[in-house]
Scaffold this motif. Structure first.
Motif, PDB file in Angstrom:
ATOM      1  N   LYS A  68       0.832  -1.206   0.000  1.00 48.50           N
ATOM      2  CA  LYS A  68       0.000   0.000   0.000  1.00 48.50           C
ATOM      3  C   LYS A  68       0.866   1.255   0.000  1.00 48.50           C
ATOM      4  O   LYS A  68       0.625   2.197  -0.758  1.00 48.50           O
ATOM      5  CB  LYS A  68      -0.911  -0.035   1.225  1.00 48.50           C
ATOM      6  CG  LYS A  68      -1.900   1.116   1.294  1.00 48.50           C
ATOM      7  CD  LYS A  68      -2.801   0.962   2.517  1.00 48.50           C
ATOM      8  CE  LYS A  68      -3.765   2.135   2.648  1.00 48.50           C
ATOM      9  NZ  LYS A  68      -4.637   1.999   3.848  1.00 48.50           N
ATOM     10  N   GLN A  69       1.908   1.279   0.854  1.00 43.79           N
ATOM     11  CA  GLN A  69       2.769   2.460   0.953  1.00 43.79           C
ATOM     12  C   GLN A  69       3.586   2.661  -0.324  1.00 43.79           C
ATOM     13  O   GLN A  69       3.789   3.787  -0.785  1.00 43.79           O
ATOM     14  CB  GLN A  69       3.699   2.331   2.164  1.00 43.79           C
ATOM     15  CG  GLN A  69       4.520   3.571   2.467  1.00 43.79           C
ATOM     16  CD  GLN A  69       3.678   4.793   2.793  1.00 43.79           C
ATOM     17  OE1 GLN A  69       2.584   4.683   3.359  1.00 43.79           O
ATOM     18  NE2 GLN A  69       4.149   5.972   2.411  1.00 43.79           N
ATOM     19  N   THR A  70       4.036   1.565  -0.912  1.00 41.31           N
ATOM     20  CA  THR A  70       4.822   1.650  -2.157  1.00 41.31           C
ATOM     21  C   THR A  70       3.969   2.246  -3.279  1.00 41.31           C
ATOM     22  O   THR A  70       4.433   3.095  -4.047  1.00 41.31           O
ATOM     23  CB  THR A  70       5.330   0.260  -2.573  1.00 41.31           C
ATOM     24  OG1 THR A  70       6.095  -0.299  -1.500  1.00 41.31           O
ATOM     25  CG2 THR A  70       6.204   0.335  -3.819  1.00 41.31           C
ATOM     26  N   LYS A  71       2.717   1.784  -3.359  1.00 44.87           N
ATOM     27  CA  LYS A  71       1.800   2.314  -4.376  1.00 44.87           C
ATOM     28  C   LYS A  71       1.529   3.802  -4.109  1.00 44.87           C
ATOM     29  O   LYS A  71       1.481   4.610  -5.040  1.00 44.87           O
ATOM     30  CB  LYS A  71       0.471   1.541  -4.371  1.00 44.87           C
ATOM     31  CG  LYS A  71       0.593   0.069  -4.744  1.00 44.87           C
ATOM     32  CD  LYS A  71       0.717  -0.102  -6.243  1.00 44.87           C
ATOM     33  CE  LYS A  71       0.691  -1.587  -6.619  1.00 44.87           C
ATOM     34  NZ  LYS A  71       0.863  -1.787  -8.067  1.00 44.87           N
ATOM     35  N   TYR A  72       1.355   4.137  -2.831  1.00 44.13           N
ATOM     36  CA  TYR A  72       1.068   5.521  -2.460  1.00 44.13           C
ATOM     37  C   TYR A  72       2.208   6.444  -2.878  1.00 44.13           C
ATOM     38  O   TYR A  72       1.987   7.577  -3.311  1.00 44.13           O
ATOM     39  CB  TYR A  72       0.834   5.616  -0.953  1.00 44.13           C
ATOM     40  CG  TYR A  72       0.582   7.020  -0.460  1.00 44.13           C
ATOM     41  CD1 TYR A  72      -0.659   7.629  -0.643  1.00 44.13           C
ATOM     42  CD2 TYR A  72       1.600   7.737   0.181  1.00 44.13           C
ATOM     43  CE1 TYR A  72      -0.886   8.922  -0.208  1.00 44.13           C
ATOM     44  CE2 TYR A  72       1.377   9.039   0.620  1.00 44.13           C
ATOM     45  CZ  TYR A  72       0.132   9.626   0.431  1.00 44.13           C
ATOM     46  OH  TYR A  72      -0.083  10.909   0.864  1.00 44.13           O
ATOM     47  N   GLU A  73       3.458   5.954  -2.758  1.00 41.53           N
ATOM     48  CA  GLU A  73       4.630   6.752  -3.113  1.00 41.53           C
ATOM     49  C   GLU A  73       4.941   6.688  -4.613  1.00 41.53           C
ATOM     50  O   GLU A  73       5.962   7.179  -5.068  1.00 41.53           O
ATOM     51  CB  GLU A  73       5.838   6.304  -2.283  1.00 41.53           C
ATOM     52  CG  GLU A  73       5.653   6.576  -0.796  1.00 41.53           C
ATOM     53  CD  GLU A  73       6.868   6.181   0.033  1.00 41.53           C
ATOM     54  OE1 GLU A  73       7.972   6.017  -0.556  1.00 41.53           O
ATOM     55  OE2 GLU A  73       6.723   6.036   1.263  1.00 41.53           O
ATOM     56  N   ARG A  74       4.041   6.042  -5.371  1.00 36.60           N
ATOM     57  CA  ARG A  74       4.149   5.959  -6.831  1.00 36.60           C
ATOM     58  C   ARG A  74       5.463   5.336  -7.302  1.00 36.60           C
ATOM     59  O   ARG A  74       6.087   5.804  -8.272  1.00 36.60           O
ATOM     60  CB  ARG A  74       3.956   7.345  -7.472  1.00 36.60           C
ATOM     61  CG  ARG A  74       2.585   7.945  -7.208  1.00 36.60           C
ATOM     62  CD  ARG A  74       2.426   9.274  -7.933  1.00 36.60           C
ATOM     63  NE  ARG A  74       1.121   9.843  -7.704  1.00 36.60           N
ATOM     64  CZ  ARG A  74       0.017   9.525  -8.367  1.00 36.60           C
ATOM     65  NH1 ARG A  74       0.080   8.620  -9.322  1.00 36.60           N
ATOM     66  NH2 ARG A  74      -1.147  10.102  -8.094  1.00 36.60           N
ATOM     67  N   ILE A  75       5.884   4.317  -6.602  1.00 36.39           N
ATOM     68  CA  ILE A  75       7.068   3.559  -7.038  1.00 36.39           C
ATOM     69  C   ILE A  75       6.549   2.419  -7.917  1.00 36.39           C
ATOM     70  O   ILE A  75       5.819   1.544  -7.437  1.00 36.39           O
ATOM     71  CB  ILE A  75       7.858   3.016  -5.834  1.00 36.39           C
ATOM     72  CG1 ILE A  75       8.366   4.197  -4.990  1.00 36.39           C
ATOM     73  CG2 ILE A  75       9.010   2.126  -6.293  1.00 36.39           C
ATOM     74  CD1 ILE A  75       8.938   3.807  -3.642  1.00 36.39           C
TER      75      ILE A  75
END
Length: 523
Positions: A68-75
């Motif tokens: 979820k956090q990786t997607k949020y940071e657009r990686i």
């Protein structure tokens, strides 16, 4: 190199995955491993990996939170979830974050590498797509005006095929940063006989004036006696644009020598690039047929009501066309010319009705003429209609053009010549991918090459070689649009050209774009 990170709180699992993966073979490298979610995020931020292999049950922050956090940071990483049978619900929840790949414990070498290969293919395809887009944008900088003109032509001539949204079009036509587009159409009515040089000079003068007012904020395409412009501006710039166009019209129409009148139609600003923009401006400009030419017509203010010529004219003219009764066309059209009350009709509806008659004639001739000949009739008919300066002239033009095209078709081909030409065209259509030379075709229909060449030119208006080129290029255009997986070289061979360089040269000569440019812009 494709970068991979492995996340699992059991170091033996991380080591096992590193051993089982065929990293070198697939152009991959493991850039790090992590035992908890916090360490994992630090690694992800530092390395920006392409692939992340993670267990769901890890300390501090579980695998789902990491995703979820990786997607949020657009990686833009691809995830592989490692899960046991009892963790199926958690794996299912991962689907909500776009995770498409998961492996069941115990990890199997074949399953791991099959999944990695599937993701490798996706990554390579994404990289290829980015490279293509980068190339298109790079070429667009050098060919911007040409491509913009081609797109405006498509908005004008094939509005139903013009896409509502398309990334390449957006990247090419959004050549400035304003949020709205305005359609502008200039129509040149010469008071005397048509004069191509004078029309060209006037179009050039209009373009020069448009450049003065709008600089690079517009692109244009010219055809017949018309100039089609796309203006890029702010949505509330309508009054400013109107004022500039009126100034251009006043400058052109207030010359002492009254040899012409220039009229302009404008559409309101649209935030999306659609064919409606240009079509609305064309509709507005047609109202010069019932009003004074030389003025500015706004689409928002034109009369939407009003009738066309009526069903009787259409029915009578269609009957006359179907029976090849030219006098019937004269009777139907003259009755309308003499009885039309301009104040109560809608010129746009009238124009569409006459276009419908042209299409009906083409439908009647479909079995008798080749596609390029039918298209030539359509172009001539539309060209003549666009030149009409009022409703009576519109009807007179339609009458004369329909009669001329009908008579031309009746007298141009004898039955014997029709059979020869049909056989030759059929042979070309079935064998365009193979070598075709005039002598072989002449032998096929038992004629001398010289006579066949003369007959073909007389009956079709094209020489044999040009017709063959047109057929092959038309087939190539279809393949370029419909078969994106085929390379230019494969399409070149498929349409009968052994030499790709010569094919590209012929394609650009006929179409105005190279095969790759055509595919990128119009596929």
């Amino acid at each position: 190199m494709i970068k991979v990170i492995i996340i699992d709180d059991e170091s033996r699992i991380c080591s096992l995955i590193k051993i089982l993966g065929k990293w070198d073979e697939m152009g991959m490298t493991v850039v790090g491993t992590a035992g908890n979610g916090e360490q994992a995020l630090e690694l992800i931020r530092a390395h920006q990996p392409h692939i992340i292999i993670t267990d769901i049950k890890i300390p501090i922050m579980d695998g789902l939170e990491v995703i979820k956090q990786t997607k949020y940071e657009r990686i833009p990483a691809h995830f592989i979830i490692i899960s046991g049978y009892q963790e199926f619900e958690d794996a299912h929840r991962a689907l909500q974050y776009g995770v498409e790949n998961y492996l069941l414990k115990p990890i199997n070498e074949m399953s791991l590498n099959d999944t990695l290969r599937k993701i490798q293919t996706k990554i390579l395809n994404e990289a290829n797509a980015k490279q293509i887009m980068s190339t298109v944008k790079h070429e667009a900088i050098h060919n911007r005006k040409l491509i913009q003109s081609q797109l405006i032509q498509q908005m004008v001539e094939v509005p139903n095929l013009f896409p509502n949204s398309f990334e390449v079009i957006e990247s090419v036509v959004k050549y400035l940063y304003h949020p709205a587009y305005f359609g502008v159409v200039f129509t040149i009515d010469l008071m005397n006989t048509p004069n191509k040089k004078l029309e060209k000079d006037l179009r050039n003068e209009i373009v020069k004036d448009m450049n003065c007012f709008f600089s690079d904020d517009f692109a244009c395409y010219s055809n017949w006696n018309m100039l089609f412009c796309l203006v890029n501006a702010e949505i509330d710039d309508y009054e400013r644009i109107k004022s500039s166009l009126e100034e251009i019209l006043n400058s052109l129409n207030n010359k002492l020598i009254r040899l012409w009148r220039v009229t302009c139609g404008i559409s309101m600003g649209h935030k999306a690039l659609r064919s409606d923009i240009m079509q609305e401006a064309i509709v507005a400009s047609r109202f010069r047929l019932t009003s004074a030419s030389g003025t500015l017509f706004e689409f928002i203010n034109i009369q939407k009501e009003g009738a066309g010529f009526g069903a009787q004219l259409i029915a009578d003219t269609k009957h006359a066309l179907s029976t090849a009764y030219t006098q019937g066309i004269v009777i139907a059209m003259d009755r309308e010319i003499n009885g039309t009350c301009v104040q109560h009709i809608n010129p746009n509806k009238c124009f569409k009705e006459l276009l419908e008659l042209g299409e009906y004639l083409i439908e009647l001739l479909t079995d008798k003429l080749a596609v390029n000949e039918l298209e030539a009739i359509r172009r001539r008919y539309e060209h003549n209609l666009f030149r009409a300066r009022n409703v009576q002239e519109l009807l007179e033009t339609a009458k004369l053009t329909l009669i001329q095209e009908l008579k031309s078709t009746q007298t141009s081909q004898s039955q014997e010549a029709q059979e020869y030409i049909f056989s030759i065209k059929q042979h070309i259509d079935l064998n365009f991918s193979k070598p075709i030379v005039l002598k072989d075709v002449a032998d096929l229909v038992h004629l001398s090459p010289e006579y066949l060449s003369s007959l073909f030119k007389k009956e079709t208006g094209m020489n044999f070689k040009d017709y063959l080129i047109q057929v092959r290029i038309d087939k190539a255009k279809v393949l370029l649009k419909a078969r994106p997986h085929l390379s230019i070289s494969e399409i070149c061979s498929a349409v009968g050209y052994p030499d790709q360089a010569y094919f590209s040269k012929m394609f650009k000569r006929v179409v105005g774009l190279s095969p790759s440019q055509y595919r990128k812009v119009f596929s």
